[in-house]
Design a protein around this motif. Sequence first.
Motif, short mmCIF file in Angstrom:
data_model
loop_
_atom_site.label_atom_id
_atom_site.label_comp_id
_atom_site.label_asym_id
_atom_site.label_seq_id
_atom_site.Cartn_x
_atom_site.Cartn_y
_atom_site.Cartn_z
N ASP A 222 0.83 -1.21 0.00
CA ASP A 222 0.00 0.00 0.00
C ASP A 222 0.86 1.26 0.00
OD1 ASP A 222 -2.24 -1.59 0.07
OD2 ASP A 222 -2.46 -1.47 2.25
N ILE A 223 1.98 1.21 0.71
CA ILE A 223 2.89 2.38 0.73
C ILE A 223 3.45 2.64 -0.65
CG2 ILE A 223 5.11 3.20 1.63
CD1 ILE A 223 4.42 1.67 4.23
N ASN A 224 3.85 1.57 -1.34
CA ASN A 224 4.35 1.73 -2.72
C ASN A 224 3.30 2.34 -3.63
OD1 ASN A 224 7.05 0.96 -2.72
ND2 ASN A 224 6.59 -1.22 -2.96
N ASN A 225 2.07 1.84 -3.50
CA ASN A 225 0.99 2.33 -4.38
C ASN A 225 0.62 3.78 -4.07
OD1 ASN A 225 0.85 -0.11 -5.69
ND2 ASN A 225 -0.85 -0.90 -4.46
N THR A 226 0.70 4.17 -2.80
CA THR A 226 0.28 5.51 -2.40
C THR A 226 1.37 6.56 -2.63
OG1 THR A 226 -1.15 4.57 -0.70
CG2 THR A 226 -0.61 6.91 -0.48
N TYR A 227 2.60 6.23 -2.25
CA TYR A 227 3.67 7.23 -2.28
C TYR A 227 4.72 6.99 -3.37
CZ TYR A 227 1.78 8.30 2.34
OH TYR A 227 0.95 8.64 3.37
N GLY A 228 4.64 5.85 -4.04
CA GLY A 228 5.61 5.54 -5.09
C GLY A 228 6.72 4.62 -4.61
N HIS A 229 7.38 3.99 -5.57
CA HIS A 229 8.41 3.01 -5.23
C HIS A 229 9.65 3.65 -4.62
CE1 HIS A 229 6.52 -0.63 -6.86
NE2 HIS A 229 6.02 0.15 -7.80
N ALA A 230 9.93 4.90 -4.98
CA ALA A 230 11.09 5.59 -4.40
C ALA A 230 10.91 5.75 -2.90
CB ALA A 230 11.29 6.95 -5.06
N ALA A 231 9.69 6.08 -2.48
CA ALA A 231 9.41 6.21 -1.05
C ALA A 231 9.51 4.85 -0.37
CB ALA A 231 8.02 6.80 -0.84
N GLY A 232 9.02 3.81 -1.05
CA GLY A 232 9.13 2.46 -0.50
C GLY A 232 10.57 2.03 -0.32
N ASP A 233 11.41 2.37 -1.32
CA ASP A 233 12.83 2.04 -1.22
C ASP A 233 13.47 2.78 -0.04
OD1 ASP A 233 12.61 0.41 -3.40
OD2 ASP A 233 13.57 1.79 -4.81
N ASP A 234 13.12 4.06 0.13
CA ASP A 234 13.67 4.84 1.25
C ASP A 234 13.27 4.21 2.59
OD1 ASP A 234 14.86 6.62 -0.45
OD2 ASP A 234 13.29 8.15 -0.29
N LEU A 235 12.04 3.70 2.65
CA LEU A 235 11.56 3.10 3.89
C LEU A 235 12.32 1.81 4.20
CD1 LEU A 235 9.47 3.58 6.09
CD2 LEU A 235 7.88 2.15 4.80
N LEU A 236 12.55 0.98 3.18
CA LEU A 236 13.32 -0.25 3.38
C LEU A 236 14.74 0.07 3.82
CD1 LEU A 236 12.21 -2.46 0.35
CD2 LEU A 236 11.47 -2.66 2.73
N ARG A 237 15.32 1.10 3.22
CA ARG A 237 16.68 1.50 3.59
C ARG A 237 16.72 1.97 5.04
NH1 ARG A 237 17.12 4.99 -0.04
NH2 ARG A 237 17.82 3.59 -1.68
N ALA A 238 15.73 2.75 5.44
CA ALA A 238 15.66 3.24 6.82
C ALA A 238 15.46 2.08 7.80
CB ALA A 238 14.53 4.25 6.97
N PHE A 239 14.69 1.08 7.38
CA PHE A 239 14.45 -0.06 8.25
C PHE A 239 15.73 -0.87 8.47
CE2 PHE A 239 12.82 -4.30 9.34
CZ PHE A 239 11.93 -3.96 10.35
N GLY A 240 16.51 -1.04 7.39
CA GLY A 240 17.79 -1.74 7.51
C GLY A 240 18.73 -1.02 8.46
N ILE A 241 18.76 0.31 8.38
CA ILE A 241 19.60 1.11 9.28
C ILE A 241 19.13 0.94 10.72
CG2 ILE A 241 20.24 3.46 9.93
CD1 ILE A 241 20.15 4.15 6.92
N ALA A 242 17.80 0.94 10.92
CA ALA A 242 17.24 0.81 12.27
C ALA A 242 17.58 -0.54 12.89
CB ALA A 242 15.73 1.01 12.22
N LEU A 243 17.56 -1.60 12.09
CA LEU A 243 17.92 -2.91 12.61
C LEU A 243 19.33 -2.91 13.18
CD1 LEU A 243 16.47 -5.35 9.91
CD2 LEU A 243 15.75 -5.21 12.29
N ARG A 244 20.26 -2.31 12.43
CA ARG A 244 21.64 -2.26 12.90
C ARG A 244 21.77 -1.35 14.11
NH1 ARG A 244 24.32 -1.36 7.05
NH2 ARG A 244 22.44 -0.10 6.92
N LYS A 245 20.95 -0.31 14.17
CA LYS A 245 21.01 0.62 15.30
C LYS A 245 20.61 -0.05 16.61
CE LYS A 245 18.91 4.89 17.07
NZ LYS A 245 17.97 6.00 16.77
#
Length: 341
Positions: A222-245
């Motif tokens: 739903d996030i991809n459909n609403t905000y676009g794939h670029a936003a979805g990619d940014d979210l996945l990147r932020a999630f990966g950073i948070a896991l390491r944090k």
Amino acid sequence: MLRTDTQKGNIMDDISGEKIEAHPTEPGRVDMLQGVAGGFGEGNRMLKTLMDAMPIGCYVLRPDHTVLYWNPTAEKLLGFSAEEMRGKRCVDMPLGCSFTNSSRIGAHCPAIVAYATGKAKTLEMFMRRKDGKDILLRNTLVPLADENGEVKELVSFFVPLTDANYDQGLIKAIYETATRDPLTCLPGRKFMEVCIDEAMEIYRRTGQPFAVLFADVNNFHDINNTYGHAAGDDLLRAFGIALRKYGRKADKFCRWGGDEFVGLLHLRHPEDIEGAAKRFLKIAHNCEVTEDGKTISCRASIGITVVRDDDTVKSIVSRADHYMYLAKKRKEDQIVTDFDQ
């Protein structure tokens, strides 16, 4: 039968009757193996002479890692003299021992495994030369038992797998680049499967527990459909950073696929996953990025499970995945662990 010709000094007869030239015995080496189990002392000079002469690296350790013996080939391969090594704990010397995935050999030292199991252990590993260069070796560690069956020493035989020395930083960079997911900069699924398999082998040998974390970003489609794939990619990147944090230094994480992530959590005790759940709860509650001035928030569902005696890589990941789906059904605190079952 192999024998030492005490009348002719450093000449030995092999089984075929041919002569084998040995290295001359260096000062101080005659008594270096006195008291070692298995007859390395006065009662068996032949074995000591062979160890001095063999064209492969060899050393002898006590259970506390104190070096009792360091042969001439070990000196040549690693640059440290017998005088520098003898009486020192190898873990206190700058040998830089590491596994082939570049992680340091610490509590999971194969020497400890060999002592604990009483069985020989062979592995490929890096050791650091005195000049700072790393060399890739195949190391076989053999426990030596006395007449009462008690393991008191361990003998290592090691050979280089290549004539080239390696810079550890370069090897690590190449390894990480080859396994890295370009979006999140985390390793990929195959890397994690190898890591879990290694952790499982250590668990079987030493009882050292670990846990697997399985995380999924909620409503990612739903996030991809609403905000676009670029936003979805940014979210996945932020999630990966948070896991390491919120993970610890020894923990490893990967992008399993799509919006799924898997982590390997090293534990002292199985109950430690309760503390891990509290740390990762911050990600489960909220992960957000800003896109064109808008804050995009999402929640994540996480399952965490500790290894069990009958586990395989597939079974422990599947159980963590199952917990993750149970977590999705919760309205609050979307983390499920073994302690919630």
